[in-house]
Design a protein around this motif. Structure first.
Motif, PDB file in Angstrom:
ATOM      1  N   GLU A 147      19.413  -5.602 121.476  1.00 15.25           N
ATOM      2  CA  GLU A 147      20.417  -4.543 121.311  1.00 15.25           C
ATOM      3  C   GLU A 147      21.598  -5.026 120.481  1.00 15.25           C
ATOM      4  O   GLU A 147      22.142  -4.270 119.671  1.00 15.25           O
ATOM      5  N   ARG A 205      29.584   0.621 123.842  1.00 15.96           N
ATOM      6  CA  ARG A 205      28.761   0.550 122.630  1.00 15.96           C
ATOM      7  C   ARG A 205      29.571   0.938 121.391  1.00 15.96           C
ATOM      8  O   ARG A 205      29.507   0.272 120.354  1.00 15.96           O
ATOM      9  N   SER A 251      18.859  -7.092 125.860  1.00 10.96           N
ATOM     10  CA  SER A 251      20.262  -7.170 125.433  1.00 10.96           C
ATOM     11  C   SER A 251      20.401  -7.942 124.130  1.00 10.96           C
ATOM     12  O   SER A 251      21.212  -7.588 123.268  1.00 10.96           O
ATOM     13  N   ARG A 252      19.622  -8.987 123.983  1.00 13.27           N
ATOM     14  CA  ARG A 252      19.660  -9.747 122.731  1.00 13.27           C
ATOM     15  C   ARG A 252      19.241  -8.838 121.570  1.00 13.27           C
ATOM     16  O   ARG A 252      19.885  -8.790 120.510  1.00 13.27           O
ATOM     17  N   MET A 295      27.578  -8.454 126.827  1.00 12.84           N
ATOM     18  CA  MET A 295      26.163  -8.150 127.035  1.00 12.84           C
ATOM     19  C   MET A 295      25.608  -8.859 128.268  1.00 12.84           C
ATOM     20  O   MET A 295      24.649  -8.375 128.885  1.00 12.84           O
ATOM     21  N   GLN A 296      26.189  -9.973 128.657  1.00  9.87           N
ATOM     22  CA  GLN A 296      25.799 -10.575 129.931  1.00  9.87           C
ATOM     23  C   GLN A 296      26.200  -9.661 131.092  1.00  9.87           C
ATOM     24  O   GLN A 296      25.453  -9.516 132.067  1.00  9.87           O
ATOM     25  N   LEU A 301      20.848 -14.212 127.547  1.00  4.51           N
ATOM     26  CA  LEU A 301      20.729 -12.753 127.561  1.00  4.51           C
ATOM     27  C   LEU A 301      19.290 -12.355 127.854  1.00  4.51           C
ATOM     28  O   LEU A 301      18.353 -13.095 127.534  1.00  4.51           O
ATOM     29  N   VAL A 331      26.394  -6.474 130.851  1.00  4.56           N
ATOM     30  CA  VAL A 331      25.426  -5.380 130.780  1.00  4.56           C
ATOM     31  C   VAL A 331      24.159  -5.762 131.545  1.00  4.56           C
ATOM     32  O   VAL A 331      23.615  -4.967 132.326  1.00  4.56           O
ATOM     33  N   ASP A 332      23.689  -6.989 131.327  1.00  4.19           N
ATOM     34  CA  ASP A 332      22.496  -7.453 132.039  1.00  4.19           C
ATOM     35  C   ASP A 332      22.694  -7.430 133.553  1.00  4.19           C
ATOM     36  O   ASP A 332      21.743  -7.191 134.307  1.00  4.19           O
TER      37      ASP A 332
END
Length: 373
Positions: A262, A128, A259-260, A76-77, A255, A79-80
């Protein structure tokens, strides 16, 4: 980094843990408590090995599938940073088709993808889908009758726990983006959070304070010195380090807010009677656990205190659980080097969080739990 409290142990929690050890026969249990997104208590009880040496808060313990949540947090990082798109086909990341990656080195480090040749459904897989256990794979291909990966349902259509789905996400990062997942987790998670005794592979300095494990029949199992990064479960850690991660995760450190959110929201409902065995048939809607859903690297649930999330870890001599409720950013982490401790997990979690609505029967199936006091 989140500080680890040096306060004396909570008397009621200590009494509960000792009751669980007596009631289950578990030889070692470590517990951390997070309140308001901060670590407020970390304690260890019992033995770390057959010699009777004490389990301590900095004893190296096997993280097992808690690894999956830490890996998902790492993704997720990315993703950010817009290096990973949760809804982009993995085919667009890989230089060549997934089934064309063959050889002993691929099979040893990841899985045998050659069996997917001719089944174009692999192109439907996205980060995902993989991180929320909706790939359609069995837990591991080696558990299949022919020891190969197969789709049991169309990707994204339902939940089915799959370690191979998580490892495929590791493969995409390493072969598609050229990253070393173990190194990324060290740089992005372990180092910033002060998790100095956590690693995705074995380190020689772990040997001085290391937990072996106990199986259901009371036999001791030596700690496995894992030589390769496996995003599905190669992480070694300590209760103090896992407390730091749990606190960071529940308060959203590292995050974006999006994102957190999500990670912990329900990506899709979970429709089976229990987590294992995997690939169970769907239950009628009326028989499903209300509010239970697949998060990204964790499981979402709804309870009397509102939404929460959890993740467990397990092998023949390890039992771990991590539960958070969003209200008050409250969590409990339990690591045990004795799988028998799992029967007492509901009692320990209840002692910390009260009735949170954790779906214990779904997670552990027919396991007989100690009654709550």
């Amino acid at each position: 980094m989140a500080p680890v409290s040096a306060a004396p142990p909570d008397v009621e929690l200590s009494r509960t843990v000792k009751e669980v050890m007596r009631g289950t026969g578990a030889q070692g249990i470590a517990v951390a408590v997070i309140d308001g997104g901060k670590v407020v208590d970390v304690q260890a009880y019992g033995k770390r090995n057959a010699k009777g040496e004490p389990l301590t808060t900095d004893t190296i313990m096997y993280g097992a599938s808690l690894t999956k949540a830490v890996f998902a947090y790492t993704v997720m990082q990315l993703v950010d940073e817009k290096r990973v798109d949760l809804d982009r086909s993995i085919a667009t990341y890989l230089p060549r088709p997934l089934p064309d990656y063959v050889g002993d080195d691929i099979e040893d480090r990841y899985a045998d993808y050659s069996a997917l040749k001719g089944d174009e459904r692999w192109r439907k897989l996205t980060p995902r889908i993989l991180l929320s256990h909706r790939s359609g794979f069995a837990n591991f291909g080696f558990l299949e009758p022919d020891h190969k990966l197969h789709f049991h349902f169309d990707p994204g259509t339902r939940y089915g726990y799959s370690g191979d789905g998580i490892i495929l996400m590791q493969f995409v990062l390493e072969k598609g983006l050229g990253l070393d997942v173990g190194d990324e987790m060290r740089k992005r998670v372990f180092a910033p959070l002060g998790m100095k005794r956590t690693s995705m592979v074995w380190r020689a300095d772990f040997a001085g304070n290391l937990a072996d494990g106990w199986t259901l029949d009371g036999k001791t199992e030596p700690h496995d010195e894992r030589s390769k990064t496996r995003a599905a479960g190669s992480m070694d850690t300590t209760i103090a380090d896992m407390a730091r991660f749990a606190a960071a995760m529940v308060r959203g450190q590292g995050l974006s807010a999006a994102s957190r959110a999500e990670m912990v929201r329900s990506q899709a409902p979970i429709t089976t009677k229990s987590q294992f065995p995997t690939l169970q048939p769907d239950l009628p809607v009326a028989d499903r656990v209300p509010g239970l859903g697949a998060g990204i690297g964790v499981v979402h649930f709804e309870g009397p205190q509102g939404p929460g999330f959890f993740k467990t870890g397990h092998n023949d001599s390890t039992g771990n659980v991590w539960v958070c409720v969003e209200r008050g950013q409250r969590c409990v982490v339990v690591l045990s080097n004795d799988v028998r401790a799992e029967a007492g997990f509901p009692r320990i979690v209840h002692a910390v969080l009260g009735e949170a609505g954790v779906p214990w029967a779904w997670e552990y199936g027919d396991l007989k739990f100690l009654p709550l006091r």
